[in-house]
Scaffold this active site. Structure first.
Site: not given
Ligand code: GLN
Length: 531
Positions: A382, A508, A510
């Site tokens: 992310c 994600h 994970e």
């Molecule tokens: N801050 C980034 C976004 O909103 C990444 C979010 C995250 O790592 N979950 O796109």
């Protein structure tokens, strides 16, 4: 009709109600029963999505896009069964529902009160998952400690359900602590007695008491607890401190917790537990043949709970590779261009964590540049992926002022930009791109080799995305997009094919790694770090 087990906690927080619930559920599941777990949290936030990790640890995301308590992660990892919006209820959600009804006029003429209106809604939510005929047993973990003002309405809900549910479908398990007093060289049962009395004073009598302890309780103490607390002698269960959380199901099985539950519920002839796969995992985890060290670069590293699904995923992937994965937590703010060798030189791989906001951003970018230029395996999730894109734009594409508009609103080269559909949203809670989305993987890419297929789904939680205006420039210089959302064309995976292992994912992974099904990207990353 499903059967219901309510798990409450006494004496102190952090005793591991979530692990107890997940472990018991695992034992019941491996006997062929269909089980799920739900968590009731006493706070007034609608969900933990707006809380910072220091407050609440990780925010776990379900398939259907609920931002939930991290215990749901334990449930999914232990059971290998998806949870949903319905599995995490907060005081905030309960009140929101009741207040919405009041405004609609559903209670017209009546005073709306905690009892019966709030407790009715609590009971409705406690029973909700039972309506679907999907489950034989539903475990409900009530957050907080019995006696807290906040969780009182939940306890009251549990009390009232005793009179609504058939006797053989209703059970309360209370988890307590039996502390060891070093000076007296003795285990003390008094806190447990008091905590059970407290629960009883609300009209709830536990059927089973599970005692966390660092020393074996012994029969005499078990008898004493049973007598004082008004439960059957065999219903005092010892939960000795375990070497790992994965030992807990086996320890509880040794104490016959599953048998006692089944007997109380009137089940007959349920086949004995098949935990072969679980044991295999445990063997591989406890007796690894190799060892690696991965640097986890993030800004919440002081707090183990902030990245709990990531740490767990490395455990799963490590066991799969018969390898001990040491995760060295490195604060992104501690990394600068002069200490890269010192901070990162000894690592077998570099992982850059998800996150929000610009704090620590430079350290992440330096770490990624180091991994890219030195052919050190890299995996970014992310924000970690977004930082890899920015690093490449700055240092390879030489794009001046390349940035994410999250960090710099009017960046000259917004290689990461806010998603179109996010631009008109004003509320912060529950409005990110959340939950499971499809991803189409390009053939003959690293991602294809890792997943072994071209169509996957993964979970999301973000507002920003790769800016497709720059895609051609990236591709020309060797960073390719190997996964796309088939409907919106959003970039979901980036990689550098000439690198030993360099993958960034917008989703994600994970959240989908489980003990018996470790996630392919984590497994491949660990494998690359090994070679
Ligand atoms: N801050 C980034 C976004 O909103 C990444 C979010 C995250 O790592 N979950 O796109």
């Amino acid at each position: 009709m499903a059967k219901f087990i309510f798990v409450t906690g006494g004496v102190t927080s952090s005793l591991g109600k979530g692990i107890l619930a997940a472990s018991l559920a695992k034992l019941l599941q491996s006997r062929g029963l269909r089980v799920t777990i739900q968590k009731f949290d006493p706070y007034i936030n609608i969900d933990p999505g707006t809380m910072n990790p220091y407050e609440h640890g990780e925010c776990y995301v379900t398939e259907d896009g609920a931002e939930t308590d991290l215990d749901l992660g334990h449930y999914e990892r232990f059971l290998g069964v998806y949870t949903s919006q319905a599995n995490n209820v907060t005081t905030g959600k309960i009140y929101q529902e009741v207040i919405n009804r009041e405004r609609r006029g559903d209670y017209l003429g009546k005073t709306v009160q905690v009892i019966p209106h709030i407790t009715d809604e609590i009971k409705r939510r406690m029973l909700l998952l039972g309506n679907s005929d999907q489950y034989d047993i539903i475990l409900t973990e009530v957050g907080g400690t019995v006696g807290d003002i906040e969780s009182l309405p939940f306890v009251e809900g549990i009390r009232q359900l005793k009179w609504l549910l058939p006797k053989e479908d209703y059970m309360v398990i209370h988890l307590t602590l039996v502390p060891y007093l070093a000076s007296a060289k003795e285990l003390k049962t008094k806190p447990t007695q008091h905590s059970v009395k407290e629960l009883q004073s609300y009209g709830v009598n536990p059927h089973i008491i599970v005692c966390r302890t660092e020393m074996p309780l012994g029969d005499e103490r078990k008898r004493k607890i049973a007598e004082f607390c008004n439960v059957e002698r065999n219903c005092v269960i010892e939960a000795l401190d375990a070497e790992t959380i994965y030992d807990v199901p086996l320890n509880l099985k040794r104490e016959k917790l599953d048998e006692i539950v089944l007997e109380k519920f009137g089940y007959k002839d349920v086949p004995d537990t098949d935990l072969t796969e679980w044991n295999d995992f445990l063997q591989r985890y406890k007796f690894p043949k190799k060892e690696i060290t991965i640097g986890l670069i993030g800004k919440y590293i002081e707090l183990k709970d902030a990245y709990i699904s990531i740490y767990e995923s490395f455990i799963h992937a490590g066991a799969k590779n018969e390898c001990k994965v040491n995760v060295e937590r490195i604060h992104s703010e501690d990394i600068n261009k002069n200490n890269l060798k010192e901070k990162l030189g000894h690592l077998d791989g570099i992982f850059v964590a998800p996150g929000f906001g610009h704090r620590g951003m430079d350290g992440k970018i330096f770490a990624i540049q180091y991994a890219r230029e030195n052919n050190v395996p890299f995996f970014g999730v992310c924000l970690g992926m977004q930082m890899a894109v920015i690093e490449f734009a700055k240092n390879v594409l030489k794009l001046e002022d390349a940035n994410s508009t999250e960090m710099k609103q009017h960046a000259l080269n917004p290689v990461i930009d806010m998603m179109q559909e996010q631009k008109t949203i004003v509320n912060m809670g529950g409005t990110m791109r959340l939950g499971s989305y499809a991803c189409a993987i390009k053939e003959n890419t690293m991602a294809h080799a890792v997943y072994g297929k071209t169509n996957i789904t993964e979970r999301h939680r973000h507002r920003y995305e790769f800016n497709n205006k720059y895609l051609q420039q990236f591709t020309d210089k060797g960073m390719v997009a190997s996964g796309f959302n088939p409907d919106s064309n959003l970039v979901e995976i980036i990689e550098i094919p000439t690198h030993k292992f360099f993958i960034g994912v917008q989703f994600h992974p994970e959240f989908k790694s489980t003990i018996l099904k470790p996630h392919p990207v984590f497994c491949a990353f660990v494998k690359a770090c090994l070679s």
